[in-house]
Design a protein around this motif. Structure first.
Motif, mmCIF file in Angstrom:
data_model
loop_
_atom_site.group_PDB
_atom_site.id
_atom_site.type_symbol
_atom_site.label_atom_id
_atom_site.label_comp_id
_atom_site.label_asym_id
_atom_site.label_seq_id
_atom_site.Cartn_x
_atom_site.Cartn_y
_atom_site.Cartn_z
ATOM 1 N N GLY A 56 0.678 -1.213 -0.024
ATOM 2 C CA GLY A 56 -0.005 0.014 0.065
ATOM 3 C C GLY A 56 0.781 1.515 -0.207
ATOM 4 O O GLY A 56 0.194 2.286 0.149
ATOM 5 N N ASP A 57 2.141 1.105 -0.052
ATOM 6 C CA ASP A 57 3.219 2.326 -0.233
ATOM 7 C C ASP A 57 2.699 3.152 1.144
ATOM 8 O O ASP A 57 1.920 3.954 1.097
ATOM 9 C CB ASP A 57 2.820 3.289 -1.418
ATOM 10 C CG ASP A 57 3.934 4.150 -1.498
ATOM 11 O OD1 ASP A 57 4.585 4.587 -0.756
ATOM 12 O OD2 ASP A 57 4.178 4.853 -2.594
ATOM 13 N N GLN A 58 3.623 2.756 2.092
ATOM 14 C CA GLN A 58 3.321 3.447 3.395
ATOM 15 C C GLN A 58 4.051 4.421 3.686
ATOM 16 O O GLN A 58 4.099 5.182 4.934
ATOM 17 C CB GLN A 58 3.620 2.195 4.600
ATOM 18 C CG GLN A 58 2.939 1.218 4.299
ATOM 19 C CD GLN A 58 3.308 0.125 5.564
ATOM 20 O OE1 GLN A 58 4.022 0.206 6.316
ATOM 21 N NE2 GLN A 58 2.553 -1.213 5.214
ATOM 22 N N ARG A 59 4.412 5.242 2.542
ATOM 23 C CA ARG A 59 5.122 6.547 2.901
ATOM 24 C C ARG A 59 3.918 7.460 3.167
ATOM 25 O O ARG A 59 4.057 8.779 3.815
ATOM 26 C CB ARG A 59 5.520 7.316 1.480
ATOM 27 C CG ARG A 59 6.881 6.476 0.925
ATOM 28 C CD ARG A 59 7.442 7.186 -0.312
ATOM 29 N NE ARG A 59 6.136 6.705 -1.400
ATOM 30 C CZ ARG A 59 6.306 7.145 -2.719
ATOM 31 N NH1 ARG A 59 7.250 7.771 -2.868
ATOM 32 N NH2 ARG A 59 5.664 6.648 -3.515
ATOM 33 N N ILE A 60 2.693 7.025 3.245
ATOM 34 C CA ILE A 60 1.525 7.920 3.608
ATOM 35 C C ILE A 60 1.584 8.078 5.257
ATOM 36 O O ILE A 60 1.053 9.201 5.697
ATOM 37 C CB ILE A 60 0.274 7.542 3.124
ATOM 38 C CG1 ILE A 60 -0.933 8.377 3.304
ATOM 39 C CG2 ILE A 60 -0.016 6.009 3.972
ATOM 40 C CD1 ILE A 60 -1.061 9.277 2.071
ATOM 41 N N LEU A 61 2.402 7.275 5.756
ATOM 42 C CA LEU A 61 2.474 7.584 7.321
ATOM 43 C C LEU A 61 3.243 8.550 7.584
ATOM 44 O O LEU A 61 3.252 8.854 8.983
ATOM 45 C CB LEU A 61 3.256 6.059 7.774
ATOM 46 C CG LEU A 61 2.328 4.790 7.503
ATOM 47 C CD1 LEU A 61 2.936 3.679 8.099
ATOM 48 C CD2 LEU A 61 1.073 4.934 8.525
ATOM 49 N N LEU A 62 4.048 9.186 6.723
ATOM 50 C CA LEU A 62 4.693 10.466 7.132
ATOM 51 C C LEU A 62 3.868 11.768 6.968
ATOM 52 O O LEU A 62 4.149 12.776 7.548
ATOM 53 C CB LEU A 62 5.857 10.619 5.913
ATOM 54 C CG LEU A 62 6.904 9.458 5.680
ATOM 55 C CD1 LEU A 62 7.727 9.501 4.707
ATOM 56 C CD2 LEU A 62 7.716 9.164 7.124
ATOM 57 N N GLN A 63 2.628 11.412 6.379
ATOM 58 C CA GLN A 63 1.818 12.941 6.579
ATOM 59 C C GLN A 63 1.550 13.508 7.863
ATOM 60 O O GLN A 63 1.609 14.854 7.912
ATOM 61 C CB GLN A 63 0.439 12.458 5.857
ATOM 62 C CG GLN A 63 0.312 12.716 4.465
ATOM 63 C CD GLN A 63 -0.948 12.735 4.093
ATOM 64 O OE1 GLN A 63 -1.721 11.555 4.124
ATOM 65 N NE2 GLN A 63 -1.629 13.892 3.425
ATOM 66 N N PRO A 64 1.662 12.925 9.015
ATOM 67 C CA PRO A 64 1.185 13.643 10.318
ATOM 68 C C PRO A 64 2.661 14.668 10.620
ATOM 69 O O PRO A 64 2.352 15.538 11.325
ATOM 70 C CB PRO A 64 1.197 12.432 11.219
ATOM 71 C CG PRO A 64 0.687 11.408 10.704
ATOM 72 C CD PRO A 64 1.439 11.528 9.153
ATOM 73 N N LEU A 65 3.943 14.081 9.977
ATOM 74 C CA LEU A 65 4.741 15.114 10.079
ATOM 75 C C LEU A 65 4.805 16.418 9.445
ATOM 76 O O LEU A 65 5.626 17.429 9.634
ATOM 77 C CB LEU A 65 6.260 14.270 9.600
ATOM 78 C CG LEU A 65 6.618 12.817 10.303
ATOM 79 C CD1 LEU A 65 7.617 12.372 9.742
ATOM 80 C CD2 LEU A 65 6.464 13.027 11.759
ATOM 81 N N TYR A 66 3.737 16.846 8.674
ATOM 82 C CA TYR A 66 3.712 18.098 8.100
ATOM 83 C C TYR A 66 3.641 19.126 9.205
ATOM 84 O O TYR A 66 3.741 20.116 8.820
ATOM 85 C CB TYR A 66 2.087 18.007 7.216
ATOM 86 C CG TYR A 66 2.097 17.159 6.044
ATOM 87 C CD1 TYR A 66 3.458 16.473 5.476
ATOM 88 C CD2 TYR A 66 1.055 17.056 5.345
ATOM 89 C CE1 TYR A 66 3.216 15.919 4.317
ATOM 90 C CE2 TYR A 66 0.816 16.331 4.097
ATOM 91 C CZ TYR A 66 2.028 15.816 3.893
ATOM 92 O OH TYR A 66 1.898 14.797 2.459
ATOM 93 N N GLU A 67 3.077 18.807 10.423
ATOM 94 C CA GLU A 67 2.869 19.864 11.540
ATOM 95 C C GLU A 67 4.116 19.554 12.260
ATOM 96 O O GLU A 67 3.882 20.322 13.592
ATOM 97 C CB GLU A 67 1.585 19.554 12.262
ATOM 98 C CG GLU A 67 0.308 19.505 11.299
ATOM 99 C CD GLU A 67 0.155 20.814 10.662
ATOM 100 O OE1 GLU A 67 0.328 21.526 11.386
ATOM 101 O OE2 GLU A 67 -0.294 20.804 9.590
ATOM 102 N N HIS A 68 5.210 18.825 12.071
ATOM 103 C CA HIS A 68 6.348 18.787 12.925
ATOM 104 C C HIS A 68 6.892 20.146 13.444
ATOM 105 O O HIS A 68 6.846 21.060 12.544
ATOM 106 C CB HIS A 68 7.143 17.710 12.537
ATOM 107 C CG HIS A 68 8.189 17.352 13.649
ATOM 108 N ND1 HIS A 68 9.527 18.127 14.000
ATOM 109 C CD2 HIS A 68 8.224 16.161 14.134
ATOM 110 C CE1 HIS A 68 10.000 17.275 14.628
ATOM 111 N NE2 HIS A 68 9.327 16.370 15.128
ATOM 112 N N GLU A 69 7.363 20.416 14.655
ATOM 113 C CA GLU A 69 7.875 21.681 14.769
ATOM 114 C C GLU A 69 9.204 21.981 14.028
ATOM 115 O O GLU A 69 9.646 23.225 14.104
ATOM 116 C CB GLU A 69 8.355 21.621 16.307
ATOM 117 C CG GLU A 69 9.130 20.585 16.997
ATOM 118 C CD GLU A 69 9.494 20.605 18.390
ATOM 119 O OE1 GLU A 69 10.510 20.051 18.742
ATOM 120 O OE2 GLU A 69 8.708 21.185 18.997
#
Length: 123
Positions: A56-69
């Protein structure tokens, strides 16, 4: 970093490693340590490739990092997810560009330009 080691990691561990590498990259840039940055770049590429190779191409799991400090974490997560979340990742790149904090703003602008001109096609 050995490929076999990445293959043994959980998706959550890979995301944590991605964050750690991006933060180290930020430090390497701060001290103009190009050699260190280049080694970290290769490690990050390996982490991205491992996430991409999983069902399923798990790069999608990186999306929450869009809000990283950390802005480098935001930048790298947006770049890594261009193929799996194009609108959301472009919005992060635009935000970084508008914020004008270097070097991330310049990298974001460059990628947005490459996407607009068709010089880069996410895969």
């Amino acid at each position: 970093m050995k490929r076999a080691r990445l293959e043994d990691m959980t998706p959550e561990e890979l995301v944590e490693l991605f964050v750690a590498i991006a933060i180290e990259q930020d430090q390497a840039m701060l001290y103009d340590d190009n050699g260190r940055y280049n080694r970290l770049y290769d490690k990050m590429e390996a982490v991205e490739a491992e996430l991409k190779s999983r069902a399923g191409d798990q790069r999608i799991l990186l999306q929450p990092l869009y809000e990283h400090e950390n802005l480098q974490v935001r930048l790298k997560s947006a770049l890594a997810t261009l193929a799996v979340a194009p609108k959301a990742s472009r919005a992060v790149l635009q935000w970084l560009s508008d914020r004008n904090r270097q070097p991330q703003a310049g990298d974001a602008r460059g990628m947005l330009r490459a996407l607009e001109e068709g010089r880069y096609v996410p895969a």
